[in-house]
Design an enzyme around this catalytic site. Sequence first.
Site, PDB file in Angstrom:
ATOM      1  N   ARG A  50       0.852  -1.223  -0.084  1.00 54.22           N
ATOM      2  CA  ARG A  50       0.023  -0.008  -0.154  1.00 54.22           C
ATOM      3  C   ARG A  50       0.869   1.263   0.032  1.00 54.22           C
ATOM      4  NH1 ARG A  50      -4.317   0.763   4.585  1.00 54.22           N
ATOM      5  NH2 ARG A  50      -2.335   0.977   5.857  1.00 54.22           N
ATOM      6  N   LYS A 149      -2.296   7.035   1.114  1.00 51.10           N
ATOM      7  CA  LYS A 149      -2.090   7.444   2.601  1.00 51.10           C
ATOM      8  C   LYS A 149      -1.153   8.374   2.738  1.00 51.10           C
ATOM      9  CE  LYS A 149      -1.968   4.645   7.068  1.00 51.10           C
ATOM     10  NZ  LYS A 149      -3.091   5.541   7.674  1.00 51.10           N
ATOM     11  N   GLU A 182     -15.937   6.589   5.744  1.00 52.62           N
ATOM     12  CA  GLU A 182     -15.085   5.803   6.563  1.00 52.62           C
ATOM     13  C   GLU A 182     -14.876   6.868   7.979  1.00 52.62           C
ATOM     14  OE1 GLU A 182     -10.926   5.297   5.586  1.00 52.62           O
ATOM     15  OE2 GLU A 182     -10.895   6.799   4.420  1.00 52.62           O
TER      16      GLU A 182
HETATM   17  N1  PXG Z   1      -9.100   5.144   7.368  1.00 50.98           N
HETATM   18  C1  PXG Z   1      -8.177   5.887   7.619  1.00 50.98           C
HETATM   19  C2  PXG Z   1      -8.416   7.154   6.880  1.00 50.98           C
HETATM   20  C3  PXG Z   1      -6.902   5.747   8.229  1.00 50.98           C
HETATM   21  O1  PXG Z   1      -6.187   6.827   8.384  1.00 50.98           O
HETATM   22  C4  PXG Z   1      -7.530   3.300   8.495  1.00 50.98           C
HETATM   23  C5  PXG Z   1      -8.666   3.766   7.806  1.00 50.98           C
HETATM   24  C6  PXG Z   1      -7.320   2.185   8.747  1.00 50.98           C
HETATM   25  O2  PXG Z   1      -6.418   1.324   8.061  1.00 50.98           O
HETATM   26  P1  PXG Z   1      -5.603   0.028   8.626  1.00 50.98           P
HETATM   27  O3  PXG Z   1      -4.597  -0.235   7.369  1.00 50.98           O
HETATM   28  O4  PXG Z   1      -4.663   0.580   9.631  1.00 50.98           O
HETATM   29  O5  PXG Z   1      -6.294  -0.818   9.040  1.00 50.98           O
HETATM   30  C7  PXG Z   1      -6.653   4.495   8.676  1.00 50.98           C
HETATM   31  C8  PXG Z   1      -5.519   4.189   9.424  1.00 50.98           C
HETATM   32  C9  PXG Z   1      -4.418   7.856  14.514  1.00 50.98           C
HETATM   33  C10 PXG Z   1      -4.341   7.304  13.055  1.00 50.98           C
HETATM   34  O6  PXG Z   1      -3.694   8.188  15.079  1.00 50.98           O
HETATM   35  C11 PXG Z   1      -5.177   6.240  12.474  1.00 50.98           C
HETATM   36  C12 PXG Z   1      -4.420   5.823  11.420  1.00 50.98           C
HETATM   37  C13 PXG Z   1      -3.475   6.232  10.737  1.00 50.98           C
HETATM   38  C14 PXG Z   1      -2.619   7.181  11.438  1.00 50.98           C
HETATM   39  C15 PXG Z   1      -2.846   7.810  12.682  1.00 50.98           C
HETATM   40  O7  PXG Z   1      -5.775   7.695  14.858  1.00 50.98           O
HETATM   41  N2  PXG Z   1      -5.244   5.004  10.575  1.00 50.98           N
END
Ligand code: PXG
Length: 291
Positions: A50, A149, A182
């Site tokens: 990713r 991301k 989301e």
């Molecule tokens: N959606 C978004 C917008 C994210 O940033 C996820 C979904 C979940 O993805 P994964 O691959 O982790 O299952 C994310 C990822 C925080 C924080 O501090 C959260 C994310 C990234 C960076 C910081 O809450 N989540």
Amino acid sequence: MQVYVNGKYCEKEDARISVFDHGLLYGDGVFEGIRVYAGKIFRLDEHLERLYESAKAIDLRVGQTITEMRDLVLEAVRRNGLADAYIRLLITRGVGDLGINPYTCGSSGLIIIVDKIVLYPPEMYDKGLAVITVATQRNLPEAVNPRIKSLNYLNNILAKIEAINAGVEEAIMLNSFGLVSECAGDNIFAVRKGVILTPSISMGVLEGVTRNAVIEMAREKGREVKQLVMTRHDLFIADECFLTGTAAEIVPVVKVDGRVIGDGKPGPITRDLTETYHRLTREEGTEVGNQ
Ligand code: PXG
């Protein structure tokens, strides 16, 4: 703590980058958040894939191959000697001129932080969260695609600010059609009549690694999973609702915009998936080793 910054390891206090790095000047870069459980990195290759897809989408030419990056991540985790950790892996556009033109930048920057994971309070998992829909819409896929991301998280931060100011911890974001996409930092799921529902990627969603793991686990259990168009109504009438993310794992949601979900307690399917997810994170993964 030993932080990797552009080819060198340094102490946390000395972990610095140039003020001319476009990662700082413009949020021009990409990142990943990855977990280490009991000395094993969970879904490392999915995260790296990713990361490189995000870089490709913004035409960021990464100075390392994916194999070199994999070795660097393993080395960083080994050096920090933590069996349970959170890895923050960032690729920046690199140092350039003050204009936004990314092609003035030299080589891409690379930062690898391996830190102790701050676990969310157990009450959050036992009692479940209340969430609200916020006014800030998720970025249009035709603008900054949520599949990237990127280091520019302002869209999500604006949503988070609304949630916190309203006294809840997470924000549901809708896309420009008013459809559920989301949360600010997690993917969202609902369960209705035993079927697991989540907005499809085309709704303007990050393809979460945890989201994919949950879909896979649920299907292995013989459950039907649908990735579809979802409205707030689908959440209001759900029997269960939960969020997924690397840091939060699986978090039950018990209230959406003041509507109680199911019986107001984390549901049985959510609890079952959480249990299986915990087992999975401890069983599979890339061994860090200690050489
Ligand atoms: N959606 C978004 C917008 C994210 O940033 C996820 C979904 C979940 O993805 P994964 O691959 O982790 O299952 C994310 C990822 C925080 C924080 O501090 C959260 C994310 C990234 C960076 C910081 O809450 N989540």
